[in-house]
Write a protein that holds these residues in place. Structure first.
Motif: not given
Ligand code: AHR
Length: 324
Positions: A157-162, A191, A193
């Motif tokens: 989880d780098d925050g870019s994908k759901d 968070h 995402n």
């Protein structure tokens, strides 16, 4: 001389009477316990813990009433405890609301009500003396924080994908269902995402947990995480995940609450990722609270249970010493 001997006799007799009173057996108390049912391994452990603790102290007589998941049965049980003029009532509320009038009756009859595990709604808390048990909001937060740390440690989880999350809620309107949802949502809010794609009650049971998870999977297999409000539902859902051809604990991260043995076994088998502990072993605390009450001590407004969190890194080591 004779006069002094008489005085001495009186003093000795008075002292003996006083010490006899001090060491006299406490007055027997009759306690009514309204339990909600036996929907989970957790609940069974809780009932046994309370019954054993009271059986071990002969100065108490426990009247046990199983409501079989029906609020009206609890209201009837409490009314019958009041009619029997019990010394105290131990009460686990199935749901938070709807008990105000009967609790007011207990208060009017001067029968103290001690909540155990699940509390009533804020407006009715004036009728009960105290509550002992877990912080359910904190449990939900622990679940969310564990997920954040886990996803980070796995580079998932780098925050870019759901991150698609489904939720199995406990009994609608119950304190643990409301609070565990709130606690988890508090962490989700950090968070953006993380998406709660589906959320439904599984009533804290394995069979309903399985059925609801089957429906979730049928509607959409794109699920990264299952957050179940208890292990019993998580265990049922793990079955559903396997039957759908997926691996629980790998294809779908599984989070449960309670720390029951079944969840530990699932963690050791790699089929569940984590269980946030919620201890059902409330019997000794309950007896102590009622001893204090009988001795006219003031009880604290909240008696917390101290709990941990277990995942696949420490489940195997802890399993042999689990008591429930
Ligand atoms: O009130 C505590 C909850 O009720 C436990 O998490 C669950 O297993 C039980 O049925």
């Amino acid at each position: 001389m004779k006069k002094w001997a008489n005085v001495l006799t009186i003093v000795v007799v008075a002292m003996m009477a006083l010490s006899a009173a001090a060491f006299a057996a406490p007055k027997t108390w009759v306690v009514g316990f309204s339990q909600i049912g036996s929907e989970s391994e957790w609940r069974t452990a809780d009932t046994i813990s309370v019954q054993n603790a009271f059986n071990d102290d002969p100065s108490f007589i426990l009247i046990y009433s199983d409501a079989q998941q029906k609020q009206e049965n609890q209201i009837k049980a409490i009314r019958s405890f009041i009619a029997r003029k019990v010394n105290a009532i131990l009460f686990t509320a199935l749901v938070e609301t709807g008990y105000g009038p009967v609790l007011a009756e207990a208060k009017k009859a001067k029968i103290p009500v001690v909540m155990i595990d699940r509390d009533v709604a804020k407006e009715d808390q004036q009728y009960r003396l105290t509550i002992m048990g877990s912080d359910f909001v904190k449990e939900g937060e622990k679940a969310g924080n564990w997920l954040a740390d886990y996803l980070k440690s796995k580079g998932m989880d780098d925050g870019s994908k759901d991150i698609n999350i489904v939720e199995l809620q406990g009994t609608t309107g119950s304190a643990p269902a409301i609070d565990r949802k709130t606690g988890f949502a508090n962490i989700m809010a950090k968070h953006p995402n993380w998406k709660m794609t589906r959320s439904q009650t599984g009533n804290f049971t394995s069979s309903e947990g399985k059925a609801v998870m089957e429906a979730f999977l049928k509607a959409d297999k794109n699920i990264d995480v299952l957050y179940a409000h208890n292990d019993q539902m998580a265990l049922g859902a793990e079955q559903a995940i396997k039957e759908a051809g997926l691996q629980p604990g790998k294809d779908i991260i599984v989070i449960g609450v309670d720390g029951v043995k079944g969840a530990f076994e699932a963690m050791v088998a790699g089929e569940q990722n984590v269980s946030v502990e919620c201890s059902p072993l409330l019997g000794p605390q309950a007896v102590q609270a009622l001893r204090d009450l009988r001795a006219k001590k003031t009880l604290p407004g909240r008696i917390w249970t101290i709990e941990g969190i277990f995942d696949q890194t420490n489940a195997a080591a802890a399993l042999p010493s689990r008591q429930y």
